[in-house]
Design an enzyme around this catalytic site. Structure first.
Site, PDB file in Angstrom:
ATOM      1  N   ASP A  61      -4.548   1.286  -9.056  1.00 43.21           N
ATOM      2  CA  ASP A  61      -6.126   0.739  -9.252  1.00 43.21           C
ATOM      3  C   ASP A  61      -6.489   0.691 -10.680  1.00 43.21           C
ATOM      4  OD1 ASP A  61      -5.735   1.556  -6.579  1.00 43.21           O
ATOM      5  OD2 ASP A  61      -6.903   3.369  -6.817  1.00 43.21           O
TER       6      ASP A  61
ATOM      7  N   GLU B  86      -7.198  11.139 -13.384  1.00 47.25           N
ATOM      8  CA  GLU B  86      -7.581  11.268 -11.817  1.00 47.25           C
ATOM      9  C   GLU B  86      -6.531  12.579 -11.309  1.00 47.25           C
ATOM     10  OE1 GLU B  86      -9.491   9.018 -10.059  1.00 47.25           O
ATOM     11  OE2 GLU B  86      -8.978  10.030  -8.114  1.00 47.25           O
TER      12      GLU B  86
ATOM     13  N   GLU C 193       0.748  -1.347  -0.094  1.00 44.97           N
ATOM     14  CA  GLU C 193      -0.226  -0.013   0.127  1.00 44.97           C
ATOM     15  C   GLU C 193       0.870   1.338  -0.039  1.00 44.97           C
ATOM     16  OE1 GLU C 193      -3.273   0.066  -1.112  1.00 44.97           O
ATOM     17  OE2 GLU C 193      -3.797  -1.371   0.176  1.00 44.97           O
TER      18      GLU C 193
END
Ligand code: GLA
Length: 394
Positions: A173, A161, A36
């Site tokens: 993603d 984005e 992450e």
């Protein structure tokens, strides 16, 4: 509720008063097993596409208008190809951001109608926005025969984005939404974009998302701040070791020598990223050996780092992880995605699932004062044009 080509086409024809069948695209949300906040540091991630997706139906228009309908909000948005602008906080940014990137890249598009539907819960950290960007670029690529590769589409969606939604995210993603494979996770090197599929053997296990139902308003600015802190750390190291290009290249010794003396917070941010990259690389070995118990331990360690050093967790996420930590039926759990709310990802033995969900939903409501929603997810293929008669259930 079921989504299929016929139902989405029917909505499209009704909403736009069209008699022509649209193209229908499905682009899924994602989970990330471990790794992450590593993607924008040129590191590694381990995501997979899930059985919740955004669906778009697209058809050409004779003029240069762009007419978009968001089923979830029962709302239209209209503009034209020469008036593509971002409107802060409005859902249209995910569609227009993609159109803007395509136009900037020299693509010639015509006007189009686009209907949006889907079942990815918004704000739950399952990348509904990336899924919509990917669905949009996939639909435009198909409708206007642009010949883009999936990797090119992922890059375009990511830039959309950055520029229209204002989040300086990495590519994870979008990559998961476009490259997902049924029952596999994707071990992606975010520097080279080289990847391998690793089979995920979940015999007797379930992947469960526990949704805090929290989305902190500052999450995107905090996200961008984390990225800047990592870049600052790299800049301090680079002053001494010029060949270092990203945190991916930084060792713990370099951090101790060049970052720790300058700023403890930045040191902890960078330390977390370096540790998380290492955790991921060894977690892939665990997965290949089928050692989910060891992978699960690394998920708990990842959560500790995200909470204590990277500081992107929140009370509710920590609560959910602490609740399951001593439960022998939960092999691993951690917060997932950008943080500050959203879901925890849990690997749960089938035989304890029902009891766990019963006890944790009532505990959460009692202690956090709000209901807990949850999703038991499966791992599915990435974006595709939906052929006639194919069904997706939720
Ligand atoms: C969000 C971003 C991703 C990634 C994760 C954290 O989901 O969109 O690019 O940085 O947060 O791992």
């Amino acid at each position: 509720m079921k989504f299929n080509k016929a139902s989405i086409s029917a909505s499209y024809c009704e909403v736009f008063g069209s008699s022509e069948e649209p193209l229908v695209v499905r682009s899924p949300g994602r989970v990330n097993i471990i790794g992450e906040h590593t993607d924008y540091n040129d590191g590694f991630v381990l995501p997979a596409a899930i059985d919740k997706a955004m669906y778009v139906a697209i058809g050409k228009r004779d003029d240069d208008r762009i007419l978009v309908y968001a089923t979830q909000y029962a709302e239209f948005f209209e503009t034209s190809l020469d008036q593509v602008k971002k409107i802060d906080q409005h859902w249209s940014v995910y569609v227009l951001g993609v159109v803007d990137q395509l136009l900037k890249g020299g693509s010639v598009l015509g006007g189009f109608n686009l209907l949006i539907d889907g079942d990815i819960p918004i704000g739950a950290g399952l990348s509904s926005s990336a899924a919509l960007e990917c669905a949009t670029v996939f639909a435009l690529n198909s409708q206007f025969a642009k010949g883009l590769t999936r990797a090119e589409m992922a890059h375009i969606a990511m830039l959309a984005e950055h520029e229209f939604a204002g989040v300086k995210c990495g590519v994870m993603d979008m990559f998961a939404s476009l490259f997902g494979r049924h029952d596999h996770v994707i071990n992606l090197d975010c520097r080279s974009l080289l990847y391998e599929y690793i089979p995920l053997n979940m015999d007797g296990l379930k992947m469960v998302l526990l949704n805090t139902d929290i989305k902190h308003s500052h999450s995107s600015s905090e996200y961008n701040t984390r990225r800047q802190q990592c870049e600052q750390g790299v800049a301090w190291v680079q002053a001494h070791v010029p060949q270092v290009a990203a945190l991916r290249d930084v060792t713990h010794e370099m951090l101790c020598s060049y970052v720790l003396p300058k700023d403890n917070t930045i040191y902890r941010r960078c330390k977390y990223v370096i540790e998380e990259n290492n955790r991921l690389l060894t977690a892939c070995v665990d997965l290949k050996k089928g050692n989910i118990a060891e992978l699960g331990r690394k998920m708990y360690a990842s959560h500790r780092g995200l909470s204590n050093d990277y500081e992107v967790s929140c009370t509710e996420l920590d609560y959910l992880v602490n609740q399951v930590r001593t439960n022998k039926g939960v092999l691993g759990a951690r917060m997932m995605g950008g943080g500050f709310g959203g879901c925890t990802l849990n690997i749960v033995r089938e035989e304890v699932l029902e009891n766990l969900l019963d006890s944790i939903t009532s505990a959460y409501e009692r202690d956090m004062g709000k209901p807990l929603s949850y999703y038991v997810v499966s791992i599915e293929n990435g974006a595709e044009l939906i052929p006639d008669r194919k069904l997706f259930k939720i």
